[in-house]
Design a protein around this motif. Structure first.
Motif, PDB file in Angstrom:
ATOM      1  N   ILE A 101       4.835   6.734   9.946  1.00 44.89           N
ATOM      2  CA  ILE A 101       3.488   6.806  10.520  1.00 44.89           C
ATOM      3  C   ILE A 101       2.653   7.833   9.779  1.00 44.89           C
ATOM      4  CG2 ILE A 101       3.996   8.523  12.311  1.00 44.89           C
ATOM      5  CD1 ILE A 101       1.616   5.503  12.539  1.00 44.89           C
ATOM      6  N   VAL A 102       3.281   8.891   9.282  1.00 47.98           N
ATOM      7  CA  VAL A 102       2.546   9.868   8.476  1.00 47.98           C
ATOM      8  C   VAL A 102       2.007   9.205   7.215  1.00 47.98           C
ATOM      9  CG1 VAL A 102       2.802  11.913   7.002  1.00 47.98           C
ATOM     10  CG2 VAL A 102       3.671  11.952   9.340  1.00 47.98           C
ATOM     11  N   ARG A 103       2.835   8.375   6.573  1.00 50.90           N
ATOM     12  CA  ARG A 103       2.393   7.679   5.364  1.00 50.90           C
ATOM     13  C   ARG A 103       1.230   6.740   5.676  1.00 50.90           C
ATOM     14  NH1 ARG A 103       5.543   7.783   0.825  1.00 50.90           N
ATOM     15  NH2 ARG A 103       4.817   5.699   0.221  1.00 50.90           N
ATOM     16  N   LEU A 104       1.282   6.070   6.813  1.00 51.30           N
ATOM     17  CA  LEU A 104       0.178   5.198   7.209  1.00 51.30           C
ATOM     18  C   LEU A 104      -1.097   6.009   7.452  1.00 51.30           C
ATOM     19  CD1 LEU A 104       1.999   2.806   9.718  1.00 51.30           C
ATOM     20  CD2 LEU A 104       1.114   2.199   7.448  1.00 51.30           C
ATOM     21  N   THR A 127     -15.256   1.191   8.149  1.00 52.73           N
ATOM     22  CA  THR A 127     -16.528   0.891   7.487  1.00 52.73           C
ATOM     23  C   THR A 127     -16.326   0.741   5.985  1.00 52.73           C
ATOM     24  OG1 THR A 127     -17.753   2.095   9.196  1.00 52.73           O
ATOM     25  CG2 THR A 127     -18.876   1.704   7.102  1.00 52.73           C
ATOM     26  N   LEU A 128     -15.524   1.642   5.411  1.00 61.31           N
ATOM     27  CA  LEU A 128     -15.245   1.568   3.973  1.00 61.31           C
ATOM     28  C   LEU A 128     -14.495   0.304   3.624  1.00 61.31           C
ATOM     29  CD1 LEU A 128     -14.146   5.263   3.270  1.00 61.31           C
ATOM     30  CD2 LEU A 128     -16.327   4.188   2.680  1.00 61.31           C
ATOM     31  N   LEU A 129     -13.528  -0.058   4.467  1.00 60.62           N
ATOM     32  CA  LEU A 129     -12.737  -1.261   4.201  1.00 60.62           C
ATOM     33  C   LEU A 129     -13.610  -2.507   4.268  1.00 60.62           C
ATOM     34  CD1 LEU A 129      -9.937  -2.457   3.670  1.00 60.62           C
ATOM     35  CD2 LEU A 129      -9.584  -2.548   6.151  1.00 60.62           C
ATOM     36  N   ALA A 130     -14.520  -2.543   5.211  1.00 59.59           N
ATOM     37  CA  ALA A 130     -15.398  -3.712   5.340  1.00 59.59           C
ATOM     38  C   ALA A 130     -16.308  -3.859   4.124  1.00 59.59           C
ATOM     39  CB  ALA A 130     -16.242  -3.577   6.607  1.00 59.59           C
ATOM     40  N   ALA A 131     -16.591  -2.729   3.451  1.00 60.44           N
ATOM     41  CA  ALA A 131     -17.486  -2.779   2.284  1.00 60.44           C
ATOM     42  C   ALA A 131     -16.757  -3.012   0.972  1.00 60.44           C
ATOM     43  CB  ALA A 131     -18.281  -1.475   2.196  1.00 60.44           C
ATOM     44  N   LEU A 146      -7.720  -0.071 -10.266  1.00 65.39           N
ATOM     45  CA  LEU A 146      -8.322   0.229  -8.969  1.00 65.39           C
ATOM     46  C   LEU A 146      -8.718  -1.047  -8.236  1.00 65.39           C
ATOM     47  CD1 LEU A 146     -10.561   3.262 -10.002  1.00 65.39           C
ATOM     48  CD2 LEU A 146      -8.494   3.347  -8.619  1.00 65.39           C
ATOM     49  N   GLU A 147      -9.196  -2.037  -8.945  1.00 68.56           N
ATOM     50  CA  GLU A 147      -9.570  -3.294  -8.298  1.00 68.56           C
ATOM     51  C   GLU A 147      -8.343  -4.044  -7.787  1.00 68.56           C
ATOM     52  OE1 GLU A 147     -11.937  -5.083 -11.350  1.00 68.56           O
ATOM     53  OE2 GLU A 147     -13.828  -4.322 -10.500  1.00 68.56           O
ATOM     54  N   ALA A 148      -7.204  -3.846  -8.456  1.00 74.07           N
ATOM     55  CA  ALA A 148      -5.964  -4.434  -7.943  1.00 74.07           C
ATOM     56  C   ALA A 148      -5.581  -3.768  -6.623  1.00 74.07           C
ATOM     57  CB  ALA A 148      -4.846  -4.270  -8.964  1.00 74.07           C
ATOM     58  N   GLN A 149      -5.758  -2.429  -6.560  1.00 74.15           N
ATOM     59  CA  GLN A 149      -5.497  -1.722  -5.304  1.00 74.15           C
ATOM     60  C   GLN A 149      -6.496  -2.172  -4.232  1.00 74.15           C
ATOM     61  OE1 GLN A 149      -5.029   2.604  -5.692  1.00 74.15           O
ATOM     62  NE2 GLN A 149      -4.702   2.345  -7.891  1.00 74.15           N
ATOM     63  N   GLN A 150      -7.707  -2.444  -4.657  1.00 74.82           N
ATOM     64  CA  GLN A 150      -8.725  -2.919  -3.723  1.00 74.82           C
ATOM     65  C   GLN A 150      -8.290  -4.221  -3.057  1.00 74.82           C
ATOM     66  OE1 GLN A 150     -12.283  -4.327  -5.680  1.00 74.82           O
ATOM     67  NE2 GLN A 150     -13.562  -3.816  -3.925  1.00 74.82           N
ATOM     68  N   GLU A 151      -7.729  -5.130  -3.827  1.00 75.49           N
ATOM     69  CA  GLU A 151      -7.277  -6.408  -3.276  1.00 75.49           C
ATOM     70  C   GLU A 151      -6.151  -6.206  -2.270  1.00 75.49           C
ATOM     71  OE1 GLU A 151      -8.681  -9.384  -3.568  1.00 75.49           O
ATOM     72  OE2 GLU A 151     -10.236  -8.251  -4.641  1.00 75.49           O
ATOM     73  N   VAL A 152      -5.256  -5.273  -2.567  1.00 73.35           N
ATOM     74  CA  VAL A 152      -4.166  -4.979  -1.626  1.00 73.35           C
ATOM     75  C   VAL A 152      -4.729  -4.450  -0.318  1.00 73.35           C
ATOM     76  CG1 VAL A 152      -2.111  -3.562  -1.214  1.00 73.35           C
ATOM     77  CG2 VAL A 152      -2.493  -4.570  -3.472  1.00 73.35           C
ATOM     78  N   TRP A 153      -5.715  -3.566  -0.415  1.00 76.13           N
ATOM     79  CA  TRP A 153      -6.315  -3.008   0.791  1.00 76.13           C
ATOM     80  C   TRP A 153      -7.070  -4.068   1.587  1.00 76.13           C
ATOM     81  CZ3 TRP A 153      -5.899   1.026   3.841  1.00 76.13           C
ATOM     82  CH2 TRP A 153      -5.240   2.160   3.370  1.00 76.13           C
ATOM     83  N   ARG A 154      -7.714  -4.975   0.890  1.00 75.71           N
ATOM     84  CA  ARG A 154      -8.409  -6.048   1.607  1.00 75.71           C
ATOM     85  C   ARG A 154      -7.428  -6.874   2.435  1.00 75.71           C
ATOM     86  NH1 ARG A 154     -12.367  -8.124  -3.330  1.00 75.71           N
ATOM     87  NH2 ARG A 154     -14.136  -6.727  -2.880  1.00 75.71           N
ATOM     88  N   ARG A 155      -6.229  -7.054   1.894  1.00 73.52           N
ATOM     89  CA  ARG A 155      -5.224  -7.861   2.588  1.00 73.52           C
ATOM     90  C   ARG A 155      -4.504  -7.068   3.667  1.00 73.52           C
ATOM     91  NH1 ARG A 155      -1.935  -8.676  -1.447  1.00 73.52           N
ATOM     92  NH2 ARG A 155      -0.321  -7.234  -0.737  1.00 73.52           N
ATOM     93  N   ASP A 156      -4.085  -5.845   3.343  1.00 72.03           N
ATOM     94  CA  ASP A 156      -3.214  -5.090   4.244  1.00 72.03           C
ATOM     95  C   ASP A 156      -3.940  -4.020   5.067  1.00 72.03           C
ATOM     96  OD1 ASP A 156      -1.243  -6.561   3.037  1.00 72.03           O
ATOM     97  OD2 ASP A 156      -0.621  -4.958   1.681  1.00 72.03           O
ATOM     98  N   GLY A 157      -5.151  -3.689   4.646  1.00 74.22           N
ATOM     99  CA  GLY A 157      -5.857  -2.583   5.284  1.00 74.22           C
ATOM    100  C   GLY A 157      -6.035  -2.700   6.785  1.00 74.22           C
ATOM    101  N   PRO A 158      -6.456  -3.869   7.306  1.00 81.13           N
ATOM    102  CA  PRO A 158      -6.650  -3.963   8.758  1.00 81.13           C
ATOM    103  C   PRO A 158      -5.402  -3.619   9.551  1.00 81.13           C
ATOM    104  CG  PRO A 158      -7.720  -5.805   7.667  1.00 81.13           C
ATOM    105  CD  PRO A 158      -6.931  -5.086   6.609  1.00 81.13           C
ATOM    106  N   VAL A 175       0.832  -1.201   0.000  1.00 88.34           N
ATOM    107  CA  VAL A 175       0.000   0.000   0.000  1.00 88.34           C
ATOM    108  C   VAL A 175       0.866   1.250   0.000  1.00 88.34           C
ATOM    109  CG1 VAL A 175      -1.634   1.347   1.365  1.00 88.34           C
ATOM    110  CG2 VAL A 175      -1.957  -1.119   1.091  1.00 88.34           C
ATOM    111  N   LEU A 176       1.962   1.206   0.735  1.00 88.07           N
ATOM    112  CA  LEU A 176       2.820   2.382   0.856  1.00 88.07           C
ATOM    113  C   LEU A 176       3.789   2.534  -0.308  1.00 88.07           C
ATOM    114  CD1 LEU A 176       3.711   2.261   4.664  1.00 88.07           C
ATOM    115  CD2 LEU A 176       1.789   3.377   3.508  1.00 88.07           C
TER     116      LEU A 176
END
Length: 420
Positions: free
Chosen positions: A285-288, A415-419, A355-367, A5-6
């Motif tokens: 931490i700023v990047r996060l 909430t956005l990540l869960a959706a 964008l959907e590729a970025q979505q998959e990364v967020w699903r994995r790393d977002g939490p 993500v970063l």
């Protein structure tokens, strides 16, 4: 791993951050413009019972000759009761409220101009080749961001009082124009003029709006003092409904400005990191934080927009094909538009796939990212609480409010990540 993500280029992150900042600025500007328009109308209405009823205004009206006498009498009568009701209901004199409205109107206009500087920065960032960020530009951008942050903090102080202006107008509208003893002779000590002069002179000392209103009422000054009193009150009736919307508008503005302040803080920290002003762990931490509060919401926004674009283009092509089959679209037009839609659809699908590729990364790393930001925010708030205990003083109320807003933004991000 959170590194995926970063891994976005710094220049692209800055562009995305400025885009989010610009969108928030646009929302603030829209609501500010509505409030500013209401304040301007209220300022004009109040001028009728302050400038028109004050000593300077009455003296200026004396320049009208006899035509000014019933006007001045009506204004003085309304002002007397209006001042009494306003002071009783708000605890603040009418003259003080009038001065505040004038000041607040100017503050809103100045703040709108200040926000344009952010829009200009975002546009320059969008137009820069590959989103290039250099040291000189960072210094200039940081200066603008600091100015806007300072202006925002100062401007916020007027918001709470703006929300109370409905009480002022309601108090003024309690004046019963038919019960006020303002017969032309008793109010002014003069007999009513048998006929109004053809023109008005001696307008010096009154505002332009008040001058126009006095000219408008010229034909009513002969013998109908009750009409004059209603004329004095009319601007307050006209603005009443808009003033009553101010509390809701101010509440919405407070939310939007809270988000704006958070984005200003994050953008400042982000640019400071790029300029080498922060330690490595602070930069990370700023990047996060930027990823959680800016990149994820922007990804959700862009996904919805990209899917809508693809769906629209596919629908265009279907309707175009149906028109060809039904004979309502000719072969040449069909071929030309099909080529156009095919090219646009190819670009839109490629954008959506990215964008959907970025979505998959967020699903994995977002939490993990959101948890790291939550942990950081909790520690910062704990430090502020401990400082308040140790120093027996609350010196960081603004900082605490900003951190609380960021914590709220993180909840929204969850909430956005869960959706996704």
């Amino acid at each position: 791993m959170t590194g995926d993500v970063l891994a976005v280029r710094d220049s692209m992150v800055v562009q995305t951050s400025f885009l989010a900042l610009r969108r928030t600025v646009a929302a603030v500007q829209a609501d500010c413009a509505e409030v500013a328009e209401t304040l301007e109308s209220l300022e004009e209405a109040l001028a009728m019972v302050t400038q028109g009823g004050a000593g300077g205004g009455t003296q200026a009206m004396s320049g009208f000759g006899l035509v000014g006498l019933p006007i001045a009498g009506a204004v003085r009568a309304v002002k007397g009761l209006a001042s009494q009701y306003v002071k009783q209901q708000t605890g603040v004199p009418l003259s003080t409220w009038a001065a505040f409205v004038t000041s607040a109107s100017g503050e809103f206009q100045a703040y709108l101009a200040e926000l344009e500087r952010i829009s200009d920065l975002a546009e320059k960032q969008r137009q820069s080749p590959d989103g290039a960020v250099d040291a000189t530009r960072i210094r200039k951008d940081l200066k603008v961001l600091a100015d806007v942050r300072w202006r925002t903090a100062a401007w916020k102080t007027v918001l709470g009082r703006v929300a109370q202006l409905g009480q002022v107008v309601d108090a003024i509208l309690q004046v019963d124009v038919h019960a006020v003893e303002v017969e032309t002779g008793s109010a002014t000590g003069e007999a009513a003029p048998p006929e109004a002069p053809a023109g008005l002179t001696g307008l010096t000392g009154l505002g332009g709006t008040l001058q126009r209103r006095i000219k408008d009422v010229q034909h009513r000054t002969t013998d109908r003092s009750s009409d004059l009193r209603e004329w004095v009150m009319r601007p307050f009736l006209d603005v009443r409904d808009r003033v009553r919307q101010l509390p809701a508008q101010v509440a919405r503005l407070a939310q939007e400005v809270g988000l704006l302040e958070l984005f200003l803080e994050l953008e400042t920290a982000e640019l400071s990191g790029l300029a080498g002003h922060l330690a490595a762990d602070e930069t990370r931490i700023v990047r996060l934080r930027v990823a959680a509060s800016v990149l994820l919401p922007e990804l959700v926004h862009d996904l919805a927009q990209a899917r809508s674009t693809v769906a629209d283009l596919e629908a265009y092509q279907r309707r175009l094909d149906a028109g060809r089959d039904q004979g309502t679209v000719g072969p040449v037009a069909h071929a030309r538009l099909s080529t156009e839609y095919a090219a646009e659809l190819s670009t839109a699908r490629a954008r959506l796939a990215d964008l959907e590729a970025q979505q998959e990364v967020w699903r994995r790393d977002g939490p993990q990212i959101l948890q790291a930001c939550e942990d950081w925010t909790t520690v910062e708030l704990d430090v502020l609480a401990a400082r308040r205990v140790a120093e027996q003083a609350d010196k960081a109320a603004d900082r605490r409010a900003l951190l609380e807003r960021e914590r709220g933004r993180l909840e929204e991000a969850r909430t956005l990540l869960a959706a996704l």
